[in-house]
Design an enzyme around this catalytic site. Structure first.
Site, PDB file in Angstrom:
ATOM      1  N   HIS A  82       0.807  -1.231   0.000  1.00 13.09           N
ATOM      2  CA  HIS A  82       0.000   0.000   0.000  1.00 13.09           C
ATOM      3  C   HIS A  82       0.829   1.264   0.000  1.00 13.09           C
ATOM      4  CE1 HIS A  82      -3.372  -2.611   1.954  1.00 13.09           C
ATOM      5  NE2 HIS A  82      -3.276  -2.792   0.643  1.00 13.09           N
ATOM      6  N   ALA A 103       1.470  -8.905  19.008  1.00  9.75           N
ATOM      7  CA  ALA A 103       2.621  -9.242  18.151  1.00  9.75           C
ATOM      8  C   ALA A 103       3.935  -9.060  18.893  1.00  9.75           C
ATOM      9  CB  ALA A 103       2.583  -8.344  16.920  1.00  9.75           C
TER      10      ALA A 103
HETATM   11  C1  BV8 Z   1      -8.215  -2.329  -5.323  1.00  9.44           C
HETATM   12  C2  BV8 Z   1      -3.067   2.869   2.442  1.00  9.44           C
HETATM   13  C3  BV8 Z   1      -8.659  -2.720  -7.600  1.00  9.44           C
HETATM   14  C4  BV8 Z   1      -3.552   4.236   2.669  1.00  9.44           C
HETATM   15  C5  BV8 Z   1      -4.934   1.306   2.546  1.00  9.44           C
HETATM   16  C6  BV8 Z   1     -15.881  -0.955  -3.467  1.00  9.44           C
HETATM   17  C7  BV8 Z   1     -15.337   0.071  -4.224  1.00  9.44           C
HETATM   18  C8  BV8 Z   1     -13.967   0.145  -4.485  1.00  9.44           C
HETATM   19  C9  BV8 Z   1     -13.118  -0.851  -3.994  1.00  9.44           C
HETATM   20  C10 BV8 Z   1     -13.680  -1.866  -3.244  1.00  9.44           C
HETATM   21  C11 BV8 Z   1     -15.036  -1.932  -2.971  1.00  9.44           C
HETATM   22  N1  BV8 Z   1     -15.252  -3.045  -2.216  1.00  9.44           N
HETATM   23  C12 BV8 Z   1     -14.082  -3.668  -1.997  1.00  9.44           C
HETATM   24  C13 BV8 Z   1     -13.125  -2.971  -2.631  1.00  9.44           C
HETATM   25  C14 BV8 Z   1     -11.720  -3.279  -2.652  1.00  9.44           C
HETATM   26  C15 BV8 Z   1     -11.071  -2.444  -1.552  1.00  9.44           C
HETATM   27  C16 BV8 Z   1     -11.340  -3.099  -0.221  1.00  9.44           C
HETATM   28  O1  BV8 Z   1     -10.817  -4.172   0.031  1.00  9.44           O
HETATM   29  N2  BV8 Z   1     -12.180  -2.453   0.619  1.00  9.44           N
HETATM   30  C17 BV8 Z   1     -12.478  -3.036   1.914  1.00  9.44           C
HETATM   31  C18 BV8 Z   1     -12.616  -1.933   2.966  1.00  9.44           C
HETATM   32  C19 BV8 Z   1     -13.759  -3.852   1.773  1.00  9.44           C
HETATM   33  N3  BV8 Z   1      -9.664  -2.496  -1.870  1.00  9.44           N
HETATM   34  C20 BV8 Z   1      -9.137  -1.533  -2.630  1.00  9.44           C
HETATM   35  O2  BV8 Z   1      -9.736  -0.550  -3.020  1.00  9.44           O
HETATM   36  C21 BV8 Z   1      -7.687  -1.785  -3.044  1.00  9.44           C
HETATM   37  N4  BV8 Z   1      -7.565  -1.552  -4.445  1.00  9.44           N
HETATM   38  O3  BV8 Z   1      -8.954  -3.223  -4.985  1.00  9.44           O
HETATM   39  O4  BV8 Z   1      -7.947  -1.990  -6.627  1.00  9.44           O
HETATM   40  C22 BV8 Z   1      -9.902  -1.897  -7.830  1.00  9.44           C
HETATM   41  C23 BV8 Z   1      -9.777  -0.744  -8.537  1.00  9.44           C
HETATM   42  C24 BV8 Z   1     -10.923   0.016  -8.772  1.00  9.44           C
HETATM   43  C25 BV8 Z   1     -12.174  -0.400  -8.271  1.00  9.44           C
HETATM   44  C26 BV8 Z   1     -12.265  -1.595  -7.528  1.00  9.44           C
HETATM   45  C27 BV8 Z   1     -11.126  -2.344  -7.299  1.00  9.44           C
HETATM   46  C28 BV8 Z   1      -6.775  -0.809  -2.319  1.00  9.44           C
HETATM   47  C29 BV8 Z   1      -6.716  -1.178  -0.860  1.00  9.44           C
HETATM   48  C30 BV8 Z   1      -5.622  -0.352  -0.186  1.00  9.44           C
HETATM   49  C31 BV8 Z   1      -6.263   0.786   0.553  1.00  9.44           C
HETATM   50  N5  BV8 Z   1      -5.199   1.494   1.279  1.00  9.44           N
HETATM   51  N6  BV8 Z   1      -3.939   1.959   3.164  1.00  9.44           N
HETATM   52  C32 BV8 Z   1      -3.262   4.662   4.079  1.00  9.44           C
HETATM   53  O5  BV8 Z   1      -2.788   3.843   4.903  1.00  9.44           O
HETATM   54  O6  BV8 Z   1      -3.509   5.835   4.342  1.00  9.44           O
HETATM   55  S1  BV8 Z   1      -5.823   0.157   3.406  1.00  9.44           S
HETATM   56  C33 BV8 Z   1      -5.567   0.263   5.081  1.00  9.44           C
HETATM   57  O7  BV8 Z   1      -6.232  -0.897   5.602  1.00  9.44           O
HETATM   58  C34 BV8 Z   1      -4.129   0.113   5.539  1.00  9.44           C
HETATM   59  O8  BV8 Z   1      -3.199  -0.128   4.501  1.00  9.44           O
HETATM   60  C35 BV8 Z   1      -4.185  -1.109   6.417  1.00  9.44           C
HETATM   61  O9  BV8 Z   1      -3.005  -1.764   6.483  1.00  9.44           O
HETATM   62  C36 BV8 Z   1      -5.223  -1.864   5.689  1.00  9.44           C
HETATM   63  C37 BV8 Z   1      -5.776  -3.087   6.304  1.00  9.44           C
HETATM   64  O10 BV8 Z   1      -6.059  -2.800   7.632  1.00  9.44           O
HETATM   65  P1  BV8 Z   1      -5.225  -3.647   8.712  1.00  9.44           P
HETATM   66  O11 BV8 Z   1      -3.773  -3.478   8.411  1.00  9.44           O
HETATM   67  O12 BV8 Z   1      -5.755  -5.022   8.749  1.00  9.44           O
HETATM   68  O13 BV8 Z   1      -5.529  -2.857  10.022  1.00  9.44           O
HETATM   69  P2  BV8 Z   1      -6.878  -2.890  10.853  1.00  9.44           P
HETATM   70  O14 BV8 Z   1      -6.892  -1.675  11.714  1.00  9.44           O
HETATM   71  O15 BV8 Z   1      -8.036  -3.161   9.934  1.00  9.44           O
HETATM   72  O16 BV8 Z   1      -6.734  -4.200  11.769  1.00  9.44           O
HETATM   73  C38 BV8 Z   1      -5.730  -4.239  12.761  1.00  9.44           C
HETATM   74  C39 BV8 Z   1      -5.699  -5.673  13.251  1.00  9.44           C
HETATM   75  O17 BV8 Z   1      -4.634  -5.803  14.189  1.00  9.44           O
HETATM   76  C40 BV8 Z   1      -6.968  -6.095  13.973  1.00  9.44           C
HETATM   77  O18 BV8 Z   1      -7.308  -7.402  13.563  1.00  9.44           O
HETATM   78  C41 BV8 Z   1      -6.560  -6.094  15.449  1.00  9.44           C
HETATM   79  O19 BV8 Z   1      -7.234  -7.096  16.183  1.00  9.44           O
HETATM   80  C42 BV8 Z   1      -5.097  -6.430  15.357  1.00  9.44           C
HETATM   81  N7  BV8 Z   1      -4.273  -5.940  16.460  1.00  9.44           N
HETATM   82  C43 BV8 Z   1      -4.417  -4.773  17.153  1.00  9.44           C
HETATM   83  N8  BV8 Z   1      -3.413  -4.668  18.060  1.00  9.44           N
HETATM   84  C44 BV8 Z   1      -2.626  -5.770  17.907  1.00  9.44           C
HETATM   85  C45 BV8 Z   1      -3.164  -6.587  16.901  1.00  9.44           C
HETATM   86  N9  BV8 Z   1      -2.610  -7.747  16.526  1.00  9.44           N
HETATM   87  C46 BV8 Z   1      -1.475  -8.120  17.164  1.00  9.44           C
HETATM   88  N10 BV8 Z   1      -0.890  -7.401  18.141  1.00  9.44           N
HETATM   89  C47 BV8 Z   1      -1.434  -6.222  18.539  1.00  9.44           C
HETATM   90  N11 BV8 Z   1      -0.844  -5.514  19.520  1.00  9.44           N
END
Ligand code: BV8
Ligand code: ZN
Length: 239
Positions: free
Chosen positions: A117, A230
């Site tokens: 990303h 982690a």
């Molecule tokens: C794409 C960068 C092709 C920016 C990020 C409708 C319309 C358009 C697109 C979509 C749609 N529906 C689905 C999609 C696809 C979409 C998607 O997946 N959406 C999701 C929300 C459903 N994906 C995209 O758009 C991707 N591109 O598909 O292109 C395309 C093209 C055109 C049209 C359609 C498709 C692009 C995705 C990238 C987005 N950019 N970040 C920025 O950071 O500012 S995503 C963002 O979320 C971050 O990168 C982050 O890393 C990522 C995932 O989140 P996580 O890392 O998992 O973090 P989160 O907070 O969610 O979870 C933390 C976890 O850690 C939890 O489980 C928690 O329990 C755990 N935790 C907490 N503390 C601890 C721990 N574990 C261990 N130890 C601890 N101490």
């Protein structure tokens, strides 16, 4: 369970690790979907999009400038360091794939990092397309301007609806398809295509280890699910 994970990671010749925001939580960097996931009243999905940037580039830059400030004051934690040490001991057959944009893996010394990303520390010109490293925190003006052509810069990250960098995604798919063990750490496994890597590895016959403080959609696929942080779990299974 921990011993099983340790044994697999000690014996495997090819290992792929996938990390998400949770690995940086213990460094004080807020995750996206956890309790600290909000900034002012916005969610990541509201601001990390081309449309949000189009509508209000200053607001989006205020969010990124705030995150750059938080990350520049943060330090890699024991989880980042354990991954870097594990790689040092066995540089061949190791790939670290991260969804994170904070750069803490690289600061901990990880080398084979595939950033799906992008990076908070890269900026790209909306005019001439020039992309450079820029680690100024705070930035002198928001939105920042291109040093070459004066046009507005954007963060060098992948927003929702944008394509992932092809080389990084290809390398991640190749590593997930050929690894013997896949270790998934600190991701809610809801963002695609990153979330498709664990099922891909599983289908290719890899053993799957998940480290998370909660259950996720990937937990059902995991051979071993280590419930915990982690920073505590990774040194135990990697070193
Ligand atoms: C794409 C960068 C092709 C920016 C990020 C409708 C319309 C358009 C697109 C979509 C749609 N529906 C689905 C999609 C696809 C979409 C998607 O997946 N959406 C999701 C929300 C459903 N994906 C995209 O758009 C991707 N591109 O598909 O292109 C395309 C093209 C055109 C049209 C359609 C498709 C692009 C995705 C990238 C987005 N950019 N970040 C920025 O950071 O500012 S995503 C963002 O979320 C971050 O990168 C982050 O890393 C990522 C995932 O989140 P996580 O890392 O998992 O973090 P989160 O907070 O969610 O979870 C933390 C976890 O850690 C939890 O489980 C928690 O329990 C755990 N935790 C907490 N503390 C601890 C721990 N574990 C261990 N130890 C601890 N101490
Ligand atoms: Zn320019």
């Amino acid at each position: 369970m921990t011993q099983q994970a340790r044994d697999w990671l000690a014996q495997a010749r090819r290992v792929c690790v996938l990390t998400g925001a949770g690995i940086s939580a213990e460094s004080g960097v807020p995750t996206f979907r956890g309790s600290g996931g909000l900034w002012r009243e916005f969610r990541a999905e509201d601001l990390a999009t081309p449309g949000a940037f189009e509508r209000d580039p200053k607001l989006v830059w205020e969010w990124y400038d705030w995150r750059r400030g938080v990350v520049s004051a943060a330090r890699p934690n024991a989880g980042h360091e354990a991954l870097a040490e594990y790689e040092r001991r066995r540089p061949d057959g190791f790939t670290l794939v991260t969804q994170n944009v904070d750069g803490l893996h690289e600061r901990a010394g990880s080398r084979a990092v595939e950033r799906l990303h992008g990076s908070l520390w890269r900026v790209r010109c909306t005019g001439c397309g020039r992309e450079v490293e820029d680690d100024r925190a705070p930035l002198p003006e928001l939105p920042p301007r291109c040093g070459e052509c004066g046009a507005m810069l954007r963060p060098g990250v992948v927003w929702f609806g944008e394509m992932l960098p092809e080389a990084a995604l290809e390398a991640a798919v190749a590593a997930a398809s050929s690894c013997e063990v896949m270790l998934v750490v600190g991701t809610s496994a809801v963002v695609y295509p990153a979330a498709s890597l664990a099922p891909l590895a599983r289908r290719a016959g890899a053993r799957l280890i998940e480290v998370n403080v909660e259950e996720t959609p990937a937990s059902g696929l995991a051979d071993v699910h280590l419930r915990g942080s982690a920073g505590v779990a990774l040194p135990r299974i990697l070193l």
